[in-house]
Write a protein that holds these residues in place. Structure first.
Motif, short mmCIF file in Angstrom:
data_model
loop_
_atom_site.label_atom_id
_atom_site.label_comp_id
_atom_site.label_asym_id
_atom_site.label_seq_id
_atom_site.Cartn_x
_atom_site.Cartn_y
_atom_site.Cartn_z
N MET A 1 -16.17 19.82 -59.79
CA MET A 1 -15.80 21.21 -59.52
C MET A 1 -14.86 21.69 -60.63
SD MET A 1 -14.19 22.92 -56.12
CE MET A 1 -12.45 22.60 -56.22
N THR A 2 -15.08 22.89 -61.09
CA THR A 2 -14.25 23.49 -62.13
C THR A 2 -12.97 24.03 -61.51
OG1 THR A 2 -16.22 24.11 -63.36
CG2 THR A 2 -14.19 25.23 -63.94
N LYS A 3 -11.85 23.77 -62.18
CA LYS A 3 -10.57 24.29 -61.73
C LYS A 3 -10.02 25.24 -62.78
CE LYS A 3 -9.30 20.31 -58.97
NZ LYS A 3 -8.27 19.33 -58.69
N ILE A 4 -9.25 26.21 -62.33
CA ILE A 4 -8.62 27.16 -63.24
C ILE A 4 -7.11 27.08 -63.03
CG2 ILE A 4 -8.76 29.11 -61.63
CD1 ILE A 4 -9.40 30.85 -64.16
N SER A 5 -6.38 27.17 -64.12
CA SER A 5 -4.92 27.15 -64.01
C SER A 5 -4.32 28.17 -64.98
CB SER A 5 -4.37 25.75 -64.31
OG SER A 5 -4.70 25.36 -65.62
N ARG A 6 -3.14 28.65 -64.59
CA ARG A 6 -2.42 29.61 -65.42
C ARG A 6 -1.68 28.89 -66.52
NH1 ARG A 6 1.05 33.40 -61.44
NH2 ARG A 6 1.16 31.49 -60.23
N GLY A 7 -1.77 29.42 -67.71
CA GLY A 7 -1.01 28.90 -68.83
C GLY A 7 0.18 29.81 -69.12
N ARG A 8 0.39 30.06 -70.39
CA ARG A 8 1.52 30.85 -70.86
C ARG A 8 1.40 32.30 -70.39
NH1 ARG A 8 2.58 33.81 -75.77
NH2 ARG A 8 0.40 33.55 -76.33
N GLU A 67 -2.59 33.25 -70.02
CA GLU A 67 -3.68 32.51 -70.60
C GLU A 67 -4.28 31.70 -69.46
OE1 GLU A 67 -1.71 30.11 -73.53
OE2 GLU A 67 -1.80 31.69 -75.04
N TRP A 68 -5.58 31.58 -69.41
CA TRP A 68 -6.26 30.85 -68.34
C TRP A 68 -6.97 29.65 -68.92
CZ3 TRP A 68 -4.99 32.01 -63.54
CH2 TRP A 68 -4.43 33.26 -63.31
N HIS A 69 -6.87 28.51 -68.20
CA HIS A 69 -7.48 27.25 -68.64
C HIS A 69 -8.43 26.75 -67.57
CE1 HIS A 69 -4.48 27.17 -71.82
NE2 HIS A 69 -3.56 27.40 -70.91
N LEU A 70 -9.65 26.41 -68.01
CA LEU A 70 -10.64 25.83 -67.11
C LEU A 70 -10.69 24.32 -67.37
CD1 LEU A 70 -13.58 28.36 -67.49
CD2 LEU A 70 -11.96 28.19 -65.61
N SER A 71 -10.80 23.58 -66.30
CA SER A 71 -10.93 22.11 -66.46
C SER A 71 -11.92 21.57 -65.45
CB SER A 71 -9.59 21.42 -66.29
OG SER A 71 -9.01 21.73 -65.04
#
Length: 71
Positions: A1-8, A67-71
Motif C-alpha cells: 500500500m502506498t503511504k503519503i507523508s508531509r515533508g517540509r 512537500e509531499w512524499h510517497l512511499s
C-alpha cells in the motif's frame, strides 16, 4: 500500500508568492505571529483547519503548503 507523508512546510514560499507578510497573515487568520513563525520554520505542523484557512487567505490550495512524499 502506498503511504503519503508531509515533508517540509512551504508556507514561507506561499506568503512570498502572495506578496504579503507573516504579520498580515496573522491579522487575516487570527493566528498569532509566533504560531505562523512556528509553521514557517517547521517547528510545528499546521492543522488541517489552519491549512485550509491560510489557503483561502493566500488564494492557493491546501496541498501547496507542504512537500509531499510517497512511499
Amino acid at each position: 500500500m502506498t503511504k503519503i507523508s508531509r515533508g517540509r512546510c512551504l508556507l514561507k514560499v506561499r506568503i512570498a508568492e502572495a506578496k504579503t507578510t507573516q504579520a498580515q497573515l496573522s491579522r487575516r487568520t487570527g493566528y498569532s505571529q509566533q504560531q505562523i513563525s512556528n509553521w514557517v520554520h517547521n517547528r510545528e505542523k499546521m492543522s488541517y483547519e489552519a491549512t485550509v484557512l491560510c489557503a483561502f487567505v493566500l488564494n492557493c490550495h491546501a496541498e501547496d503548503f507542504y512537500e509531499w512524499h510517497l512511499s
